[in-house]
Motif scaffolding. Structure first.
Motif, PDB file in Angstrom:
ATOM      1  N   ARG A   1       0.869  -1.073   0.223  1.00 35.05           N
ATOM      2  CA  ARG A   1       0.030  -0.443  -0.301  1.00 35.05           C
ATOM      3  C   ARG A   1       1.328   1.285  -0.224  1.00 35.05           C
ATOM      4  O   ARG A   1       0.570   2.371  -0.222  1.00 35.05           O
TER       5      ARG A   1
ATOM      6  N   TYR B   1      -5.320   3.374   3.416  1.00 30.37           N
ATOM      7  CA  TYR B   1      -3.403   2.987   3.302  1.00 30.37           C
ATOM      8  C   TYR B   1      -3.337   2.743   4.071  1.00 30.37           C
ATOM      9  O   TYR B   1      -1.921   2.798   3.781  1.00 30.37           O
TER      10      TYR B   1
ATOM     11  N   GLU C   1       3.898   0.943  -8.461  1.00 31.01           N
ATOM     12  CA  GLU C   1       3.285   0.859  -7.966  1.00 31.01           C
ATOM     13  C   GLU C   1       4.305  -0.841  -7.731  1.00 31.01           C
ATOM     14  O   GLU C   1       4.047  -1.627  -8.838  1.00 31.01           O
TER      15      GLU C   1
ATOM     16  N   THR D   1       1.221   3.232  -2.981  1.00 33.55           N
ATOM     17  CA  THR D   1       0.183   2.924  -3.875  1.00 33.55           C
ATOM     18  C   THR D   1      -0.412   4.391  -3.372  1.00 33.55           C
ATOM     19  O   THR D   1      -1.161   4.709  -4.691  1.00 33.55           O
ATOM     20  N   ASN D   2      -0.129   5.240  -2.639  1.00 32.04           N
ATOM     21  CA  ASN D   2      -1.485   6.090  -1.453  1.00 32.04           C
ATOM     22  C   ASN D   2      -0.334   6.182  -0.641  1.00 32.04           C
ATOM     23  O   ASN D   2       0.557   5.474   0.362  1.00 32.04           O
TER      24      ASN D   2
ATOM     25  N   ASP E   1      -3.722  10.112  -3.744  1.00 30.43           N
ATOM     26  CA  ASP E   1      -3.004   9.385  -3.445  1.00 30.43           C
ATOM     27  C   ASP E   1      -1.741  10.041  -3.532  1.00 30.43           C
ATOM     28  O   ASP E   1      -1.084   9.498  -2.171  1.00 30.43           O
TER      29      ASP E   1
ATOM     30  N   SER F   1      -5.274   8.969   4.935  1.00 31.67           N
ATOM     31  CA  SER F   1      -6.882   8.276   3.784  1.00 31.67           C
ATOM     32  C   SER F   1      -6.459   6.281   5.089  1.00 31.67           C
ATOM     33  O   SER F   1      -5.341   6.054   5.452  1.00 31.67           O
TER      34      SER F   1
END
Length: 587
Positions: A214, A226, A409, A217-218, A392, A223
């Motif tokens: 994770r 994530y 990613e 990707t973010n 992201d 978040s």
């Protein structure tokens, strides 16, 4: 028919016209008595967390033994957290709670104010006024008085069971001793684990392995799906203070001084809490990674933004899905100068200093993002779901000891040392980044990660190792086994918004099916501690220390196996009944 199907049928029946309404409703109600009660358990697959899914499977087996229909809802880590924390779309879930160093995390976990919000704040939908009062009072007290309030909260939790702690895992990692020394001085679950290391001559990079992709990707600090503990965020962003060993000490701030409370805390009420004010001095000359200065205005903006990510532009406030409980205690912020501000909190000093651990965000970056979306007259900001908190955030702009360089990613994240960080100054006695590059590489599993470190193809396993892989750690002076204290706990959570989970007697009947001692021995191979409470260490009251069984819902054992008849009796005492085939029926 599942419980959800039955509820949907009931809703449909209620919506028909009067001509067929009575017959339709009577038909549905008449069938209810013959429907087996069915539940869904949301969890992650074994390649994400083997212990998690094994706990879920054991619970499934015991639920089926007592006549409950069970389906498994397997999701990726981020999908599971979205379902539980954002959408509240679950019956029961098994997960790893991030917890915190201070039991005030129970405030956001259980206070009814947050029951409809997204994030780790009360994903269970639990609402009890007496619980709210206890949670508010513990913020106003210190010393033994606070300990007694927390004990009352923990006993209430043990009886109400919106969630059930199962165990606290032992956290193990491995590190290569070939290229670095000083591994034992830091905790790799915090920023301290990556700072102050002593590299060998000519070593200028640190290679860490993670089993969770994770972070590639973010990198949005807000978040919820994530972020777990936010270790990477703590390397990219600074906070006013940093927690180490259970104490919060200055980090971006050089110091803070507390004034006396505005009135006697003993007379405080939830409607009019006692307040304390901290005068905070920031380190001079600090910069964000894009070269903009870090000022008290950015600090003030951060706390206001976390309280309402729409900055007052949406019709309804939209608090951040992370750090909600941290900033909820902040009553007022006043900027005195570029390097000084005051923060007034509605509570005691220890709880207030927990608010100092949130990441400080650059106002010029985040305000621009809000402006981008808020220009429309029809603008809304659904809490936890709108673009500012779900994007992201790549590349991230913080002020931390490392800055973003690149990512691939699902494969890797590369950070580089921020040479202008204050920890690089000679007059600052804090651990600093000692390598030019910090690379996180996604590895398929714990056993493979151990092998790569042992073969000198990586420096350290950043992710907590799965317990099944621990025997693979070689007995070699080139590999150091690192154990760090854990506050996170495995638990079962209930969606108490919906029947039958709104019934505390039903929840207790389910939690009695969890054999915590057996889970520790057979799932964790002894590398965990059974838990009756969600707190650890000195915060566990003697009345709730683990004594071999849960103090409220002990596992009904018969020669080590589930005593099915005794377990069924608990469901009958909760008001449920069985058919002739031993199936538990919907209420």
């Amino acid at each position: 028919m599942s419980r959800r199907s039955f509820l949907a049928a009931g809703a449909t029946g209620a919506a028909v016209t009067a001509g067929g309404c009575v017959d339709r409703v009577q038909s549905v109600v008449g069938q209810a008595g013959s429907n087996q009660l069915s539940v869904s358990i949301t969890t992650v697959p074994a390649d994400a967390d083997r212990q998690n899914v094994r706990i879920a499977n054991r619970l499934k087996d015991h639920l089926e033994q007592v006549g409950i229909g069970v389906s498994m809802d397997m999701r990726s880590r981020s999908e599971m957290l979205s379902a539980v924390l954002i959408d509240h779309d679950f019956d029961i879930y098994v997960g790893l709670h991030p917890a915190d160093y201070d039991p005030d995390f129970l405030y956001e976990a259980l206070h009814s104010t947050f029951a409809s919000e997204a994030g780790w704040q009360n994903p269970f939908g639990f609402t009890r006024l007496y619980f709210d009062r206890l949670l508010e009072e513990q913020r106003q007290l210190d010393g033994e008085k606070r300990n007694r309030r927390i004990e009352s909260i923990l006993w209430g939790l043990a009886r109400e069971k919106p969630f059930e702690p199962i165990c606290v895992p032992d956290e193990y990692r491995v590190a290569s001793t070939d290229r670095f020394e000083g591994w034992e001085d830091g905790d790799l679950a915090t920023r301290y684990g990556y700072l102050g290391l002593e590299p060998a001559e000519d070593v200028d990079d640190l290679h860490a392995l993670v089993t969770d992709s994770r972070l590639t990707t973010n990198l949005n600090p807000l978040s919820a799906p994530y972020r777990n503990r936010g270790t990477t965020i703590d390397l990219l962003y600074d906070s006013l203070g940093t927690e180490h060993g259970g104490e919060v000490t200055p980090w971006l701030a050089t110091s803070w001084e507390w004034t006396e409370e505005s009135r006697d805390a003993a007379t405080a009420t939830p409607d009019r809490a006692a307040t304390r004010t901290a005068t905070i001095t920031l380190r001079e000359g600090c910069q964000f990674h894009d070269g903009e200065p870090v000022t008290a205005h950015d600090v003030a903006f951060t706390y206001r933004f976390l309280a309402d990510t729409s900055l007052g532009r949406a019709p309804i406030q939209s608090p951040a899905p992370r750090y909600r409980g941290h900033v909820d205690i902040v009553d007022e912020i006043t900027v005195e100068s570029d390097n000084e501000l005051t923060i007034t909190i509605a509570g005691e000093q220890a709880v207030g200093e927990r608010a100092f651990t949130v990441p400080i965000l650059p106002e010029h970056v985040w305000r621009k993002r809000v402006d981008q979306y808020a220009s429309d007259s029809e603008f809304t900001a659904p809490q936890g779901e709108w673009a500012v908190v779900t994007a992201d955030n790549i590349p991230p702009v913080g002020s931390g000891p490392f800055q973003f360089d690149e990512r691939t990613e699902e494969e890797s994240l590369v950070l580089t040392r921020f040479d202008d960080h204050f920890t690089q100054r000679d007059d600052v006695a804090l651990p600093e980044a000692t390598v030019d590059e910090l690379r996180f590489t996604v590895d398929p599993g714990s056993a493979a990660s151990i092998g790569r470190v042992a073969d000198s193809n990586a420096d350290v396993t950043a992710s907590m190792l799965s317990t099944h892989s621990l025997p693979a750690i070689p007995d070699s002076p080139a590999v150091k086994r690192l154990q760090s204290p854990s506050r996170r706990f495995y638990h079962v959570g209930f969606n108490v918004r919906n029947a039958p989970f709104s019934n505390s007697h039903f929840r207790r009947a389910i939690t009695q099916l969890i054999d915590k001692e057996a889970i520790v021995e057979e799932v964790f191979y002894g590398n965990a501690t059974p838990a009756a409470t969600p707190v650890t260490g000195e915060w566990i009251p003697s009345s709730l220390e683990w004594g071999g069984e849960d103090p409220v819902t002990p596992f009904p054992s018969s020669d080590g196996d589930l005593n099915v008849e005794a377990a069924k009796a608990a469901f009958e005492r909760a008001g449920f009944r069985y058919d002739d085939n031993g199936r538990l029926l919907e209420d």
